[in-house]
Every structure is written in C-alpha cells, then in structure tokens.
Motif scaffolding. Structure first.
Motif, short mmCIF file in Angstrom:
data_model
loop_
_atom_site.label_atom_id
_atom_site.label_comp_id
_atom_site.label_asym_id
_atom_site.label_seq_id
_atom_site.Cartn_x
_atom_site.Cartn_y
_atom_site.Cartn_z
N ILE A 178 -17.06 -54.48 23.38
CA ILE A 178 -18.51 -54.32 23.44
C ILE A 178 -19.03 -54.04 22.03
N LYS A 179 -20.12 -54.71 21.69
CA LYS A 179 -20.65 -54.63 20.33
C LYS A 179 -21.02 -53.19 19.94
N SER A 180 -21.65 -52.47 20.85
CA SER A 180 -22.06 -51.10 20.53
C SER A 180 -20.84 -50.19 20.34
N SER A 181 -19.77 -50.46 21.08
CA SER A 181 -18.54 -49.68 20.91
C SER A 181 -17.92 -49.94 19.55
N GLN A 182 -17.95 -51.20 19.13
CA GLN A 182 -17.43 -51.55 17.81
C GLN A 182 -18.23 -50.84 16.72
N LYS A 183 -19.54 -50.80 16.88
CA LYS A 183 -20.39 -50.11 15.91
C LYS A 183 -20.06 -48.62 15.86
N ARG A 184 -19.88 -48.01 17.03
CA ARG A 184 -19.58 -46.58 17.09
C ARG A 184 -18.25 -46.28 16.38
N ILE A 185 -17.27 -47.18 16.54
CA ILE A 185 -15.98 -47.00 15.88
C ILE A 185 -16.16 -47.03 14.36
N GLU A 186 -16.98 -47.96 13.87
CA GLU A 186 -17.24 -48.05 12.42
C GLU A 186 -17.94 -46.80 11.91
N VAL A 187 -18.93 -46.33 12.67
CA VAL A 187 -19.67 -45.12 12.28
C VAL A 187 -18.72 -43.91 12.25
N ALA A 188 -17.85 -43.83 13.26
CA ALA A 188 -16.91 -42.71 13.33
C ALA A 188 -15.97 -42.72 12.13
N LYS A 189 -15.50 -43.91 11.73
CA LYS A 189 -14.63 -44.01 10.55
C LYS A 189 -15.35 -43.54 9.30
N ARG A 190 -16.59 -43.99 9.15
CA ARG A 190 -17.39 -43.63 7.97
C ARG A 190 -17.61 -42.11 7.92
N ASN A 191 -17.97 -41.54 9.05
CA ASN A 191 -18.21 -40.09 9.11
C ASN A 191 -16.92 -39.32 8.84
N ASN A 192 -15.80 -39.84 9.35
CA ASN A 192 -14.51 -39.19 9.14
C ASN A 192 -14.18 -39.12 7.65
N LEU A 193 -14.41 -40.21 6.93
CA LEU A 193 -14.15 -40.23 5.49
C LEU A 193 -15.06 -39.26 4.75
N ARG A 194 -16.33 -39.23 5.15
CA ARG A 194 -17.29 -38.34 4.50
C ARG A 194 -16.89 -36.87 4.72
N ASN A 195 -16.52 -36.53 5.97
CA ASN A 195 -16.14 -35.16 6.29
C ASN A 195 -14.86 -34.76 5.57
N LYS A 196 -13.91 -35.70 5.49
CA LYS A 196 -12.65 -35.42 4.81
C LYS A 196 -12.91 -35.14 3.33
N SER A 197 -13.81 -35.90 2.74
CA SER A 197 -14.15 -35.72 1.34
C SER A 197 -14.77 -34.34 1.10
N ARG A 198 -15.69 -33.95 1.98
CA ARG A 198 -16.34 -32.64 1.85
C ARG A 198 -15.33 -31.51 1.95
N LYS A 199 -14.44 -31.60 2.95
CA LYS A 199 -13.44 -30.55 3.13
C LYS A 199 -12.52 -30.46 1.92
N SER A 200 -12.12 -31.60 1.41
CA SER A 200 -11.23 -31.63 0.25
C SER A 200 -11.89 -31.00 -0.97
N GLU A 201 -13.17 -31.31 -1.17
CA GLU A 201 -13.91 -30.75 -2.30
C GLU A 201 -13.97 -29.23 -2.19
N ILE A 202 -14.23 -28.73 -0.99
CA ILE A 202 -14.31 -27.29 -0.78
C ILE A 202 -12.96 -26.63 -1.07
N LYS A 203 -11.88 -27.24 -0.59
CA LYS A 203 -10.55 -26.68 -0.82
C LYS A 203 -10.23 -26.63 -2.31
N THR A 204 -10.64 -27.65 -3.05
CA THR A 204 -10.41 -27.68 -4.49
C THR A 204 -11.15 -26.54 -5.18
#
Length: 85
Positions: A4-30
């Motif tokens: 389903i197209k909307s499901s594919q979009k949600r997967i892409e958004v989730a990946k993007r958000n995951n990378l952004r959150n990982k970056s923020r957490k890493s910066e804080i730990k540093t």
C-alpha cells in the motif's frame, strides 16, 4: 515490503525520523563525555559552558519526544551533582 502506497510512505518517514533521533542522541552523548572529561580535568568554567549546552540539547530532545522526560531530569540532575561536587 508494504504494497500500500501510504504504508510505504510511513516506512520512509519512520526511517528518516529514526536517523534524526539517532543523530540527536549521539550528539548528546558526545557532549556528556566532553562534560565529564572537563570535570575530571578540573576545568569548571568549561564544564559549566558544556553543561548549559547539554541541558539545552536534552530539553530539545525531550520536547521532540526523542528522550523521555524522566530520563532527561535524571541525567540533568546527575550532571549538576558532578558539577557542584
């Protein structure tokens, strides 16, 4: 993979958000590692400046629901204790 197209979009958004959150957490730990190194070395002025940055970054992450508010409070408290000790 989703069909389903909307499901594919949600997967892409989730990946993007995951990378952004990982970056923020890493910066804080540093920053926390830099803070602890400054405290160990006895550079209290530098430690105070880093503490301000860490506190701001933690609160931003809390407001974006990257880190839970209780975790932010505990971390901030722990760092403040180290600074004042």
């Amino acid at each position: 993979m989703a069909n389903i197209k909307s499901s594919q979009k949600r997967i892409e958004v989730a990946k993007r958000n995951n990378l952004r959150n990982k970056s923020r957490k890493s910066e804080i730990k540093t920053y926390i590692k830099k803070f602890e190194a400054a405290v160990e070395a006895g550079n209290l002025e530098e430690a105070r400046e880093i503490f301000k940055v860490v506190d701001k970054k933690l609160k931003q992450a809390e407001s974006k629901n990257v880190i839970h508010k209780n975790r932010v409070a505990a971390t901030t408290s722990k760092l403040a204790k180290k600074l004042n000790a």
